[in-house]
Design a protein around this motif. Structure first.
Motif, short mmCIF file in Angstrom:
data_model
loop_
_atom_site.label_atom_id
_atom_site.label_comp_id
_atom_site.label_asym_id
_atom_site.label_seq_id
_atom_site.Cartn_x
_atom_site.Cartn_y
_atom_site.Cartn_z
N VAL A 69 0.73 -1.00 -0.13
CA VAL A 69 -0.01 0.00 0.01
C VAL A 69 1.09 1.10 -0.10
O VAL A 69 1.97 1.27 0.84
CB VAL A 69 -0.92 0.07 1.09
N LEU A 70 0.47 2.04 -0.79
CA LEU A 70 1.17 3.31 -0.77
C LEU A 70 0.18 4.75 -0.78
O LEU A 70 -0.78 4.74 -1.72
CB LEU A 70 1.99 3.62 -2.10
N THR A 115 -5.80 -3.63 -2.08
CA THR A 115 -6.61 -4.69 -2.63
C THR A 115 -7.87 -4.99 -1.69
O THR A 115 -8.93 -5.49 -2.65
CB THR A 115 -5.86 -6.09 -2.57
N GLY A 116 -8.03 -4.39 -0.62
CA GLY A 116 -9.54 -4.60 0.07
C GLY A 116 -10.44 -3.41 -0.38
O GLY A 116 -10.19 -2.54 -1.21
N SER A 163 -4.67 5.16 16.30
CA SER A 163 -4.37 3.93 16.43
C SER A 163 -5.33 3.07 15.67
O SER A 163 -5.22 2.03 15.45
CB SER A 163 -4.42 3.66 17.93
N ASP A 164 -6.37 3.69 15.10
CA ASP A 164 -7.42 3.07 14.36
C ASP A 164 -7.26 2.98 12.97
O ASP A 164 -7.94 2.39 12.06
CB ASP A 164 -8.63 3.60 14.63
N TYR A 165 -5.95 3.61 12.40
CA TYR A 165 -5.67 3.62 11.05
C TYR A 165 -4.62 2.63 10.81
O TYR A 165 -3.26 2.84 11.71
CB TYR A 165 -5.42 5.17 10.75
N TYR A 166 -4.72 2.05 9.50
CA TYR A 166 -3.45 0.96 9.29
C TYR A 166 -2.46 1.66 8.18
O TYR A 166 -1.22 1.28 8.35
CB TYR A 166 -3.96 -0.11 8.82
N SER A 167 -2.91 2.57 7.32
CA SER A 167 -2.27 2.76 6.27
C SER A 167 -1.65 4.27 6.33
O SER A 167 -2.76 5.12 6.31
CB SER A 167 -2.65 2.44 4.96
#
Length: 125
Positions: A2-3, A28-29, A110-114
């Motif tokens: 992911v970018l 991809t999701g 903390s709720d965000y992944y990217s």
């Protein structure tokens, strides 16, 4: 991989405007929530504005009425229109994305992944 790529930062005088953009590539999701965070030197990262796939928005009190978050959800693209900028808005601004959703879009990092690398916003008085 992911970018996340932010753009649109710069230097403006107090009262001016800037528009930040963010694009997410390679996911991809399904990204449901996206947000803008900022971090000033010596301060903790703070949530500025967030939006989910239904278009529900959430703003920090410090930017309500001045900033507007929007998105092109299908394109994983996020925007932040910043008006009436103040010197205290000076910070590195980060875009973040998450496949999760909440009753109100989260402003917790903390709720965000990217995450992107950030774009600098400097407001002079």
């Amino acid at each position: 991989q992911v970018l996340v790529v932010e753009s649109g930062g710069g230097s403006v005088q107090s009262g001016g405007s800037l528009r930040l953009s963010c694009a997410v590539y390679g996911y991809t999701g399904s990204l449901y929530s996206m947000a803008w965070f900022r971090q000033a030197p010596g301060k903790e990262r703070e949530g500025v504005a967030s939006i989910d796939g239904a278009g529900t928005t959430n703003y920090a009190d410090s930017v309500k009425g001045r900033f507007t978050i929007s998105q092109e959800h299908a394109k994983n693209t996020l925007y932040l229109q910043m008006n009436s900028l103040k010197p205290e808005d000076t910070a590195m601004y980060y875009c973040a994305a998450s496949p999760l959703g909440w009753s109100l879009p989260s402003l917790e990092s903390s709720d965000y992944y990217s995450w992107g690398q950030g774009t600098q916003v400097t407001v002079s008085s």
